[in-house]
Design a protein around this motif. Structure first.
Motif, PDB file in Angstrom:
ATOM      1  N   CYS A  67       7.846 -21.912 -21.492  1.00 17.45           N
ATOM      2  CA  CYS A  67       8.470 -23.170 -21.636  1.00 17.45           C
ATOM      3  C   CYS A  67       8.036 -24.028 -22.839  1.00 17.45           C
ATOM      4  N   GLY A  99      13.764 -16.410 -25.952  1.00 21.38           N
ATOM      5  CA  GLY A  99      14.171 -17.320 -26.636  1.00 21.38           C
ATOM      6  C   GLY A  99      14.400 -16.923 -28.210  1.00 21.38           C
ATOM      7  N   ILE A 229      14.168 -25.711 -19.667  1.00 18.44           N
ATOM      8  CA  ILE A 229      13.714 -24.453 -19.781  1.00 18.44           C
ATOM      9  C   ILE A 229      13.301 -23.608 -18.394  1.00 18.44           C
TER      10      ILE A 229
END
Ligand SMILES: *Cc1c(COP(=O)(O)O)cnc(C)c1O
Length: 346
Positions: A67, A99, A229
């Motif tokens: 995160c 990501g 997230i």
């Protein structure tokens, strides 16, 4: 049946009776709706303790780091990180996988730090050939090793000058704080360390002895991004207050006692010094590493089996890792030392 002496990790602790009572008594709600009062209280407590605007309770340290990296970075950005840090090496490449954030790993110096010159050299110019250098991630403690406060000040100041955000993987921040406070206030020391960074992740399920959970601390804005997230990563939990209550209990009752774990690691190290075939690294906190050298290396697997047969659990082929924690006492450490000594006496 003698009890196990489990030195594999400080994650193996079971909640104490007092912690279970706190969990049972916790007022609950639905944290995805934001109305679990125990989760909210924990988030306010850890954020306030470490001097941040906000915090987010997450199931694991891995998710907390994920995160953080994804809240700081966009696709095509990169984070500068040490080769041996958890958020590079031990998280399945999650920041890259989920990501599209590229890690830029750097070799550690013998004291665990990243050379400032190496950090500066790793930062890329603004040019389409390169990923955008966005974040510096450090870790304290790093495998039980203390990262000096003066270094943290220098490295985070450099990051700021280079336009990088900063994240601390402080899974064992309170171990570092207790050791670096040297008898002073560990909470104040934890805050001093944390305040150098834009975000800090802390594990409750390591030495602090909670069953589950970590917290990510940062600005309100960063934590709002991290919350989104966390949801995508499947980390939005419902009546998580039972877990938050355990973490909160740990913050109140299990921080100062980390000094006992550190003392036991030193006691174990002292008991192993002088055994032929072992090279004992003096422990700085609660993790003791012992290298098997020379002919002893051939007996590494046999040593682990011998220890297991004696009810002593450890990990690490050729390099034993022995971690002290809430569920290990002096008698347990002495039993582990005796079992190792007995093995090498044969
Ligand atoms: C254990 C650990 C983590 C991850 O925690 P999990 O809860 O096991 O995912 C992250 N960073 C460091 C330094 C750790 O020791």
């Amino acid at each position: 049946m003698t009890t196990l002496v489990d030195l594999r990790s400080d994650t193996v602790t079971r909640p104490t009776a007092a912690m279970r009572a706190a969990m049972a008594a916790a007022p609950l709600g639905d944290d995805v709706f934001g109305d679990d009062t125990s989760v909210n209280a924990l988030q306010e407590k850890i954020a306030g303790m470490l001097g941040f605007e906000a915090a987010l309770f997450v199931p694991t340290g891995t998710q907390s780091n994920l995160c953080a990296v994804l809240a700081h970075c966009q696709r095509g950005d990169e984070y500068i990180v040490g080769q041996m840090q958890h958020c590079y090496r031990w998280e399945g490449g999650g920041a890259a996988v989920f990501g599209s954030v590229q890690p830029q790993p750097i070799a550690h110096q013998p004291d665990g730090t990243l050379a400032l010159a190496d950090i500066e050299a790793a930062v890329k110019p603004d040019d389409p050939h390169y990923a955008r250098s966005r974040l510096l991630a450090l870790e304290n403690t790093l495998g039980g090793q203390l990262i000096p406060m003066t270094y943290i000040e220098d490295a985070t100041a450099l990051a700021r000058r280079l336009g990088l955000a900063t994240h601390l993987d402080g899974a064992r921040l309170f171990n570092a704080a207790v050791a670096q406070a040297a008898g002073g206030d560990p909470y104040a020391q934890a805050r001093r360390i944390a305040q150098r960074f834009d975000s800090v992740s802390v594990c409750f399920s390591k030495g602090l002895g909670a069953p589950v959970g970590s917290a990510l601390c940062g600005s309100r804005e960063l934590i709002a991004r991290a919350r989104r997230i966390r949801k995508m990563a499947g980390g939005g939990m419902r009546q998580a207050g039972m877990l938050a209550a355990a973490a909160s209990h740990a913050l109140d009752h299990h921080v100062e006692r980390l000094a006992e774990d550190h003392a036991l690691a030193r006691r174990l190290a002292d008991a192993l010094v002088g055994i032929d075939g072992l090279r004992v690294e003096p422990p700085q906190t609660n993790m003791l590493f012992v290298d098997l050298v020379g002919a002893a290396r051939d007996r590494s697997a046999a040593l682990l089996k011998h220890l297991a047969d004696q009810g002593v659990l450890a990990i690490g082929l050729y390099r034993l890792r022995l971690v002290t924690h809430l569920d290990v006492d002096t008698a347990g450490v002495d039993r582990a030392a005796a079992a190792i000594r007995q093995f090498f006496a044969r």
